[in-house]
Design a protein around this motif. Structure first.
Motif, short mmCIF file in Angstrom:
data_model
loop_
_atom_site.label_atom_id
_atom_site.label_comp_id
_atom_site.label_asym_id
_atom_site.label_seq_id
_atom_site.Cartn_x
_atom_site.Cartn_y
_atom_site.Cartn_z
N PHE A 197 -9.89 -14.33 9.02
CA PHE A 197 -8.24 -13.68 9.83
C PHE A 197 -7.35 -13.44 9.10
CE2 PHE A 197 -10.28 -16.45 12.83
CZ PHE A 197 -9.41 -16.05 13.95
N ASP A 198 -6.65 -12.22 9.34
CA ASP A 198 -5.76 -11.14 8.39
C ASP A 198 -4.41 -11.91 8.31
OD1 ASP A 198 -8.05 -9.42 8.22
OD2 ASP A 198 -6.78 -8.73 10.23
N MET A 199 -4.62 -12.58 9.01
CA MET A 199 -2.76 -13.53 8.81
C MET A 199 -2.77 -14.83 9.92
SD MET A 199 -0.19 -11.38 11.34
CE MET A 199 -0.95 -9.85 11.15
N VAL A 200 -1.66 -15.85 9.51
CA VAL A 200 -1.23 -16.80 10.41
C VAL A 200 0.04 -16.27 10.81
CG1 VAL A 200 -0.86 -19.08 10.01
CG2 VAL A 200 -2.77 -18.28 9.01
N VAL A 201 -0.11 -16.98 12.10
CA VAL A 201 1.81 -16.75 12.66
C VAL A 201 2.47 -17.94 13.45
CG1 VAL A 201 1.10 -14.35 13.37
CG2 VAL A 201 0.83 -15.64 15.50
N ALA A 202 2.92 -18.41 13.43
CA ALA A 202 3.61 -19.89 14.20
C ALA A 202 4.57 -20.15 13.68
CB ALA A 202 3.25 -20.26 12.85
N HIS A 203 5.66 -20.91 14.79
CA HIS A 203 6.87 -21.63 14.81
C HIS A 203 7.35 -22.44 13.85
CE1 HIS A 203 5.88 -18.87 17.97
NE2 HIS A 203 7.27 -18.74 17.56
N ALA A 204 8.42 -22.39 13.42
CA ALA A 204 8.69 -23.25 12.02
C ALA A 204 10.36 -24.21 12.58
CB ALA A 204 8.75 -23.37 10.77
N ARG A 205 10.73 -25.32 13.02
CA ARG A 205 11.32 -25.59 13.15
C ARG A 205 12.57 -26.14 12.55
NH1 ARG A 205 9.86 -30.61 14.86
NH2 ARG A 205 12.04 -31.27 16.08
N ASN A 206 12.54 -26.76 11.52
CA ASN A 206 13.26 -27.56 10.56
C ASN A 206 13.07 -26.64 9.02
OD1 ASN A 206 11.30 -28.72 8.41
ND2 ASN A 206 11.53 -29.85 10.06
N ASN A 207 14.40 -27.05 8.20
CA ASN A 207 14.36 -26.41 6.58
C ASN A 207 12.89 -26.62 5.81
OD1 ASN A 207 16.68 -24.53 6.82
ND2 ASN A 207 17.63 -26.24 6.54
N GLY A 208 13.11 -27.73 6.18
CA GLY A 208 11.61 -28.58 4.93
C GLY A 208 10.71 -27.62 5.55
N SER A 209 10.37 -27.23 6.58
CA SER A 209 8.51 -26.38 7.04
C SER A 209 8.89 -24.99 7.10
CB SER A 209 8.75 -26.59 9.38
OG SER A 209 7.99 -26.31 8.80
N PHE A 227 4.29 -21.09 0.56
CA PHE A 227 3.48 -20.10 0.92
C PHE A 227 3.33 -18.92 0.74
CE2 PHE A 227 2.33 -24.21 1.12
CZ PHE A 227 0.75 -24.17 0.33
N GLY A 228 4.72 -17.84 0.90
CA GLY A 228 4.65 -16.53 1.49
C GLY A 228 4.43 -15.81 2.66
N ALA A 229 5.05 -16.93 3.17
CA ALA A 229 5.45 -16.71 4.82
C ALA A 229 6.44 -16.12 4.86
CB ALA A 229 5.00 -17.92 5.30
N GLU A 230 6.75 -14.62 5.99
CA GLU A 230 7.87 -14.17 6.21
C GLU A 230 8.25 -14.90 7.47
OE1 GLU A 230 8.55 -9.17 7.48
OE2 GLU A 230 6.86 -9.98 6.32
N ILE A 231 9.42 -14.75 7.53
CA ILE A 231 10.64 -14.92 8.61
C ILE A 231 10.53 -14.02 9.37
CG2 ILE A 231 12.60 -15.97 9.76
CD1 ILE A 231 11.05 -17.90 8.40
N ILE A 232 9.47 -13.68 11.04
CA ILE A 232 9.59 -12.70 11.76
C ILE A 232 11.28 -12.67 12.71
CG2 ILE A 232 9.28 -11.32 13.67
CD1 ILE A 232 8.11 -11.42 10.83
N GLU A 233 11.38 -13.55 13.36
CA GLU A 233 12.91 -14.16 14.87
C GLU A 233 13.23 -15.15 14.03
OE1 GLU A 233 12.20 -13.20 18.18
OE2 GLU A 233 10.33 -12.67 18.41
N PHE A 265 11.83 -20.29 13.88
CA PHE A 265 12.21 -19.50 13.73
C PHE A 265 10.47 -19.14 13.06
CE2 PHE A 265 15.77 -21.00 11.81
CZ PHE A 265 16.35 -20.09 11.40
N LEU A 266 9.72 -17.26 14.01
CA LEU A 266 8.73 -17.34 14.23
C LEU A 266 8.43 -17.00 12.66
CD1 LEU A 266 5.87 -16.03 15.72
CD2 LEU A 266 7.59 -13.81 16.40
N TYR A 267 7.09 -16.93 11.94
CA TYR A 267 6.74 -16.59 10.96
C TYR A 267 5.71 -16.42 10.64
CZ TYR A 267 4.38 -21.17 9.50
OH TYR A 267 3.81 -21.88 9.62
N LYS A 268 5.09 -14.76 10.14
CA LYS A 268 4.13 -14.84 9.96
C LYS A 268 3.40 -14.92 8.03
CE LYS A 268 3.90 -10.11 8.73
NZ LYS A 268 3.84 -8.70 8.85
N LYS A 269 2.41 -15.19 7.91
CA LYS A 269 1.55 -14.84 6.51
C LYS A 269 0.54 -14.73 6.25
CE LYS A 269 -0.46 -17.05 2.15
NZ LYS A 269 -0.10 -15.98 1.23
#
Length: 165
Positions: free
Chosen positions: A121-133, A140-146, A159-163
């Protein structure tokens, strides 16, 4: 503590991971079964000495979700731009509270990313709920998208992020 990873645990036993989430974010057994049917993979971190569950991660090729989830849900989640991009969606990366703050979330995340990368796979996308996450994923190099306000009426900002892999 020695740990091991397994893919097969009776799904009803995995509901202990849902206990730490707000009520409207808990994933029930039927939903987990449906996700598995749609191609989701589940990986469990186990205490190798006691065989107790420690952590859970589960993920699904994002394109598999497109036909499964309602259009309004996809728009709300911010996932629409990622369909057709060879992306994996991470539903969960959870460590039980009694095992947190020991670096196990980092190990589980690294194992998950290795599995996804091995599947080409080329990327991972997910949602993170708290500051620790968020911090874990950014390490790990994830970028917050929105950010998404009042995630599923919990009052939380998610926060939606992609790696990129």
């Amino acid at each position: 503590m020695k740990i091991k990873f397994v893919q097969e645990v009776p799904l009803d036993q995995t509901l202990i991971f849902e206990e730490i989430y707000p009520e409207n974010l808990k994933v029930d057994l039927d939903t987990k079964m449906e996700l598995k049917k749609e191609g989701a993979e589940f990986i469990y971190m186990i205490n190798a000495e006691t065989n107790e569950l420690i952590g859970e991660t589960y993920f699904i090729p994002l394109d598999n979700m497109q036909n499964w989830e309602e259009d309004e849900h996809q728009t709300y989640d911010g996932l629409n731009p990622f369909y057709g991009k060879n992306a994996m969606y991470c539903y969960s990366n959870t460590i039980l509270p009694e095992y947190q703050k020991q670096g196990l979330g980092r190990i589980l995340k690294a194992y998950f990313l290795g599995c996804v990368k091995a599947k080409c796979f080329d990327m991972v996308v997910a949602h993170a709920r708290n500051n620790g996450s968020i911090q874990l994923n950014q390490s790990f190099g994830a970028e917050i998208i929105e950010s998404i306000e009042n995630w599923y009426q919990t009052g939380e900002i998610v926060f939606l992020y992609k790696k990129t892999l």
